[in-house]
Design a protein around this motif. Structure first.
Motif, PDB file in Angstrom:
ATOM      1  N   VAL A 255       0.852  -1.181   0.000  1.00 11.30           N
ATOM      2  CA  VAL A 255       0.000   0.000   0.000  1.00 11.30           C
ATOM      3  C   VAL A 255       0.894   1.240   0.000  1.00 11.30           C
ATOM      4  CG1 VAL A 255      -1.944   1.098   1.172  1.00 11.30           C
ATOM      5  CG2 VAL A 255      -1.606  -1.354   1.438  1.00 11.30           C
ATOM      6  N   ASN A 256       0.401   2.334  -0.557  1.00 15.01           N
ATOM      7  CA  ASN A 256       1.173   3.575  -0.437  1.00 15.01           C
ATOM      8  C   ASN A 256       0.503   4.513   0.567  1.00 15.01           C
ATOM      9  OD1 ASN A 256      -0.953   4.022  -2.284  1.00 15.01           O
ATOM     10  ND2 ASN A 256       0.096   5.753  -3.193  1.00 15.01           N
ATOM     11  N   THR A 263      -5.719   1.271   7.053  1.00 13.86           N
ATOM     12  CA  THR A 263      -7.098   1.064   6.626  1.00 13.86           C
ATOM     13  C   THR A 263      -7.235  -0.270   5.882  1.00 13.86           C
ATOM     14  OG1 THR A 263      -7.208   3.441   6.312  1.00 13.86           O
ATOM     15  CG2 THR A 263      -9.011   2.155   5.401  1.00 13.86           C
ATOM     16  N   SER A 264      -6.287  -0.532   5.000  1.00 18.64           N
ATOM     17  CA  SER A 264      -6.349  -1.775   4.235  1.00 18.64           C
ATOM     18  C   SER A 264      -6.323  -2.978   5.170  1.00 18.64           C
ATOM     19  CB  SER A 264      -5.172  -1.866   3.263  1.00 18.64           C
ATOM     20  OG  SER A 264      -5.131  -0.718   2.445  1.00 18.64           O
ATOM     21  N   ASN A 277       1.498  -8.529   6.812  1.00 21.72           N
ATOM     22  CA  ASN A 277       2.478  -7.463   7.054  1.00 21.72           C
ATOM     23  C   ASN A 277       1.809  -6.102   6.945  1.00 21.72           C
ATOM     24  OD1 ASN A 277       2.565  -8.139   3.957  1.00 21.72           O
ATOM     25  ND2 ASN A 277       3.200  -6.004   4.170  1.00 21.72           N
ATOM     26  N   PHE A 278       2.533  -5.141   7.479  1.00 33.04           N
ATOM     27  CA  PHE A 278       2.232  -3.740   7.210  1.00 33.04           C
ATOM     28  C   PHE A 278       3.326  -3.302   6.244  1.00 33.04           C
ATOM     29  CE2 PHE A 278       3.536   0.595   7.912  1.00 33.04           C
ATOM     30  CZ  PHE A 278       2.352   1.304   7.965  1.00 33.04           C
ATOM     31  N   LEU A 279       2.950  -2.675   5.144  1.00 31.46           N
ATOM     32  CA  LEU A 279       3.994  -2.184   4.254  1.00 31.46           C
ATOM     33  C   LEU A 279       3.541  -0.899   3.587  1.00 31.46           C
ATOM     34  CD1 LEU A 279       6.285  -4.210   1.925  1.00 31.46           C
ATOM     35  CD2 LEU A 279       5.533  -1.939   1.350  1.00 31.46           C
ATOM     36  N   LEU A 307      -2.505  -8.358  -1.593  1.00 29.55           N
ATOM     37  CA  LEU A 307      -3.413  -7.255  -1.920  1.00 29.55           C
ATOM     38  C   LEU A 307      -2.597  -5.990  -2.189  1.00 29.55           C
ATOM     39  CD1 LEU A 307      -6.223  -5.855  -1.972  1.00 29.55           C
ATOM     40  CD2 LEU A 307      -5.975  -5.516   0.470  1.00 29.55           C
ATOM     41  N   PHE A 308      -2.781  -5.443  -3.398  1.00 33.34           N
ATOM     42  CA  PHE A 308      -2.168  -4.156  -3.717  1.00 33.34           C
ATOM     43  C   PHE A 308      -3.251  -3.107  -3.640  1.00 33.34           C
ATOM     44  CE2 PHE A 308       0.117  -7.399  -5.980  1.00 33.34           C
ATOM     45  CZ  PHE A 308       1.441  -7.067  -5.816  1.00 33.34           C
ATOM     46  N   ASN A 309      -3.031  -2.132  -2.819  1.00 37.59           N
ATOM     47  CA  ASN A 309      -4.009  -1.053  -2.750  1.00 37.59           C
ATOM     48  C   ASN A 309      -3.253   0.245  -2.977  1.00 37.59           C
ATOM     49  OD1 ASN A 309      -6.298   0.424  -2.376  1.00 37.59           O
ATOM     50  ND2 ASN A 309      -6.190   0.372  -0.132  1.00 37.59           N
ATOM     51  N   ILE A 310      -3.334   0.755  -4.198  1.00 39.82           N
ATOM     52  CA  ILE A 310      -2.537   1.924  -4.561  1.00 39.82           C
ATOM     53  C   ILE A 310      -3.451   3.086  -4.925  1.00 39.82           C
ATOM     54  CG2 ILE A 310      -0.788   2.855  -6.129  1.00 39.82           C
ATOM     55  CD1 ILE A 310       0.261   0.609  -4.280  1.00 39.82           C
TER      56      ILE A 310
END
Ligand code: GDP
Ligand code: MN
Length: 379
Positions: A255-256, A263-264, A277-279, A307-310
């Motif tokens: 995530v960015n 939130t994600s 993880n948190f990233l 999961l990519f949340n960008i």
């Protein structure tokens, strides 16, 4: 960042806190040599970044240089809580009368640092804190005023310290406060602070945690980081300026933005999943950073889906997509990937990812549900 005992004690001694004579060594021969210099009796102490070394057998007292060498061989071949012992501290052995606990940490609820002390210091301090918390004295420190003399005296009285040691104790408590605040520590702890047979106070053990976010203004401390002791993924993440924290779940998250990452994780949990993880790849991450992040996520064997949340603002979605493709080429992941791209260049990003056989999603709720489902189907 955690500091080793020997590093913490060296810092303490700069602030006037008495520590035993000694040096760090990596071989048994060096340990013998140091024991010789110290006059024979020595204590061999495993330098690993975990607590409870004493109970795990990582602290041994030798009566002469021969025994120091033997015990050093033993300790250097140990693993403590999964960490191999690579270095030992050889200190002059102390004759202990009393073991005191003295430490400072942040009390978030009080929004102040708190100094804690107990006459029941030593290896069982956690038990004391749990079972007889009244035996621990706490004094909050105003960060602008610092530790006041009267507060140090209150603590000395509270732990029934013999009167003739109050002056020295004051200096130690004040030194510990300065070591804590001037180095941006989140913990500075002496356990045990002993009274020895000569009726002198000595810091036998030392532990410091330094706030990672303050290391930019402590170049000398940053150099003390022992990367042998940390998870390789975390070292790698730091190299690329990524904020990465490994967790126990099975859905890898990329995530960015820290808020969006939190939130994600919450939304994953809401739909019955568990983040691995948190990233936070940060704002404006280029494709190399994204590729590094993805490799870090995929080296975790627990990860069953990603999961990519960008949200593309400063970060461009096509850059992220390129990074994902580079990493996929290198790592050849076998786990399903769900991607939600919105914002700057999202359309270009999605097009790039079309060939990558990724599951796409329009909203975060949709993405999280798809990731949870994908992870569950692979258990
Ligand atoms: P920890 O177990 O990781 O906290 O390591 P410490 O350095 O605190 O050592 C654990 C315990 O070993 C101390 O509480 C002492 O009881 C004992 N110990 C450590 N150094 C010496 C020493 O020089 N002489 C003696 N007799 N005991 C020691
Ligand atoms: Mn200790």
């Amino acid at each position: 960042m955690k500091l080793h005992e020997y590093q913490s004690k060296l810092i303490f001694s700069k602030y006037g806190i008495p520590i035993p004579k000694g040096r760090v060594a990596a071989t048994a021969e060096a340990a013998r040599q140091i024991a010789q210099e110290l006059g024979g009796r020595a204590v061999i102490k495993a330098q690993v970044l975990v607590g409870g070394r004493g109970k795990a057998g990582g602290i041994k007292v030798a009566k002469d240089p021969n025994e120091a060498e033997q015990l050093a061989t033993q300790v250097l071949s140990m693993e403590i809580k999964g960490l191999p012992v690579r270095k030992i501290l050889v200190d002059e052995a102390a004759a202990i009368e009393t073991e005191i606990y003295l430490g400072i940490t942040n009390d978030r609820a009080a929004r102040k640092p708190v100094m804690m002390a107990s006459a029941a210091g030593g290896v069982d301090i956690e038990e004391v804190a749990r079972e007889t918390p009244e035996k621990i004295i706490k004094v909050h420190i105003d960060p602008l005023l610092g530790l006041r003399d009267y507060q140090a005296r209150d603590i000395a009285a509270g732990i029934d310290l013999p009167r003739e040691l109050w002056r020295d104790f004051n200096a130690i408590a004040l030194g510990l406060w300065r070591a804590y605040s001037e180095n941006d520590a989140t913990l500075a702890e002496i356990n045990p602070l002993i009274i020895n047979k000569d009726r002198k106070l000595v810091a036998l053990d030392g532990k410091m945690l330094i706030d990672d976010n303050a290391l930019f203004r402590h170049a000398d401390l940053a150099e003390l980081r022992d990367i042998d002791e940390e998870a390789p993924e975390e070292t790698e993440a730091r190299k690329y300026g990524l904020s990465y924290i490994k967790l126990d779940g099975n859905i890898g998250c990329m995530v960015n933005g820290a808020g969006l990452a939190m939130t994600s994780m919450d939304v994953i949990k809401l739909f019955g999943g568990d983040p691995a993880n948190f990233l936070d790849i940060g704002g404006g991450a280029g494709s190399d950073k994204v590729a590094a992040a993805m490799k870090i996520i995929l080296t975790d064997p627990n990860v069953k889906a990603v999961l990519f949340n960008i949200f593309g603002g400063i970060t461009r979605c096509d850059e992220v997509a390129k990074g994902i493709l580079v990493a996929m080429d290198e790592v050849k992941p076998k786990v399903p990937m769900v991607v939600r791209l919105v914002g700057t260049n999202a359309e270009e990003g999605r097009k790039l990812l079309e060939k990558a056989k990724m599951i796409t999603a329009e909203t975060l709720a949709d993405a999280a549900q798809k990731a949870v489902k994908a992870a569950k189907s692979r258990k």
